[in-house]
Design a protein around this motif. Sequence first.
Motif, PDB file in Angstrom:
ATOM      1  N   ARG A   1       0.835  -1.206   0.000  1.00  0.00           N
ATOM      2  CA  ARG A   1       0.000   0.000   0.000  1.00  0.00           C
ATOM      3  C   ARG A   1       0.870   1.257   0.000  1.00  0.00           C
ATOM      4  O   ARG A   1       0.682   2.149  -0.821  1.00  0.00           O
ATOM      5  N   ARG A   2       1.832   1.312   0.913  1.00  0.00           N
ATOM      6  CA  ARG A   2       2.665   2.506   1.029  1.00  0.00           C
ATOM      7  C   ARG A   2       3.527   2.725  -0.222  1.00  0.00           C
ATOM      8  O   ARG A   2       3.768   3.860  -0.620  1.00  0.00           O
TER       9      ARG A   2
ATOM     10  N   ARG B   1      -6.290   0.617   1.201  1.00  0.00           N
ATOM     11  CA  ARG B   1      -6.483   1.594   2.250  1.00  0.00           C
ATOM     12  C   ARG B   1      -5.844   1.059   3.542  1.00  0.00           C
ATOM     13  O   ARG B   1      -5.438  -0.097   3.602  1.00  0.00           O
TER      14      ARG B   1
ATOM     15  N   HIS C   1     -10.130  -1.406   0.712  1.00  0.00           N
ATOM     16  CA  HIS C   1      -9.814  -0.969  -0.641  1.00  0.00           C
ATOM     17  C   HIS C   1     -10.762   0.134  -1.092  1.00  0.00           C
ATOM     18  O   HIS C   1     -11.809   0.385  -0.473  1.00  0.00           O
TER      19      HIS C   1
ATOM     20  N   LYS D   1      -2.381   0.504  -5.608  1.00  0.00           N
ATOM     21  CA  LYS D   1      -2.791   1.862  -5.259  1.00  0.00           C
ATOM     22  C   LYS D   1      -4.186   1.944  -4.664  1.00  0.00           C
ATOM     23  O   LYS D   1      -4.546   2.951  -4.043  1.00  0.00           O
ATOM     24  N   TYR D   2      -4.983   0.919  -4.850  1.00  0.00           N
ATOM     25  CA  TYR D   2      -6.361   0.955  -4.368  1.00  0.00           C
ATOM     26  C   TYR D   2      -6.493   0.546  -2.894  1.00  0.00           C
ATOM     27  O   TYR D   2      -7.573   0.616  -2.319  1.00  0.00           O
TER      28      TYR D   2
ATOM     29  N   GLU E   1       2.650   1.969  -3.112  1.00  0.00           N
ATOM     30  CA  GLU E   1       1.689   2.155  -4.203  1.00  0.00           C
ATOM     31  C   GLU E   1       1.821   1.076  -5.280  1.00  0.00           C
ATOM     32  O   GLU E   1       1.564   1.317  -6.456  1.00  0.00           O
TER      33      GLU E   1
END
Length: 397
Positions: free
Chosen positions: A162-163, A171, A199, A168-169, A165
């Motif tokens: 996530r970090r 959370r 997400h 990218k979706y 990317e």
Amino acid sequence: MSKKLFTSESVTSGHPDKLCDRVSDAILDAILSKDPYAHVACEVTAAMGLIHVMGEINTNCYVDIDKEARKVIKDIGYINSDCGLDGNTCGIIISINSQSSDIALGVNSSLEHKEGDSSYESTLGAGDQGMMFGFACNETPNFMPLPISLAHLLAKRLEEVRRAEILKYLRPDGKTQVTVEYEEGVPKRVDTIIVSAQHSEDVSFEEIKQDLVEHVIKATVPSNLIDENTKMLINPTGRFVIGGPAGDSGLTGRKIIVDTYGGYASHGGGAFSGKDPTKVDRSGAYAARYVAKNIVASGIARKCEVQIAYAIGVSKPVSVSINSFGTSSIQDNILAEVVEEVFDLRPCAIIDQFNLRSPIYSMLSSYGHMGREDLNVGWEKTDKINDLLNLFKLKNV
């Protein structure tokens, strides 16, 4: 051949409970960086755009609690309401009192000190009564049980993609769970893996499933532990858009099993986050892990659980108990006697040995307090092996 399944879970730093742990520990760190001898007991709740910071703090410094809390929230990734919380605009309530003077009487000067023991190590009394457990086994290189070790690795990887990317979706909120199959007490394969990831609205379930298997599970779990019968469950409800404190309230100290051994070993019940090291819920649990890890690393036992019990205001533990689960040739009561000779388990000694008055706690708030060799914490060192083995030789056991 005896077979059994055992399951442990972990969560990302964006899980509502872990968010609260991190805020509590960030406030503790901010205070300790200015006043190492502060007494801090800080707890946090999070729900529907509101953060409540509460507790008892005695210190001679000033810390902007509102600022520290918002910094943590935004760093985790809660920067807009679509994620479930916005660190820029959320409400923050602060309810802080000073520590009870009755408690301070015992913590600041131990019973032994009052009775004439002038040694430095006996200065402090335990911050509360209670029993703490530590555990170690030879299932992994860092002497942690395999199920919780894999669950943490998956949760960390979920946050990494996530970090970075890569996905990218994603959370901030997320959970993982791993079921390991054991044969005759030895881990053989992974039976089930669950990954639940918050997400964005505009991504299909099939894309999420494919990506998390490829970028999280296969990138983390050793291939020799996965076979054609391993089950992989991704977002089992099929949708995880509403997450963070908007989907579930958070509370400091509600993930104590995630913080320790994933349920594989006993737990005394006390949480860690937001507590300064005079609270033996924290320092005593670290010391118990240190003892257990050194016993297993020395080869004295393949599995070891250590219980340490304290009375409030008393420096020396009221009891030390060892359970080697039949994996040692030395009787458990003899092990306990040697442990009390080798390890100084008074709060002052523990605090000094592990440098617990330093602001080290925010980095521990996610992915476990035990097994953290990546953080070079003192209770993960195996520097008492020779002392243990030499004393056993002297005792001819």
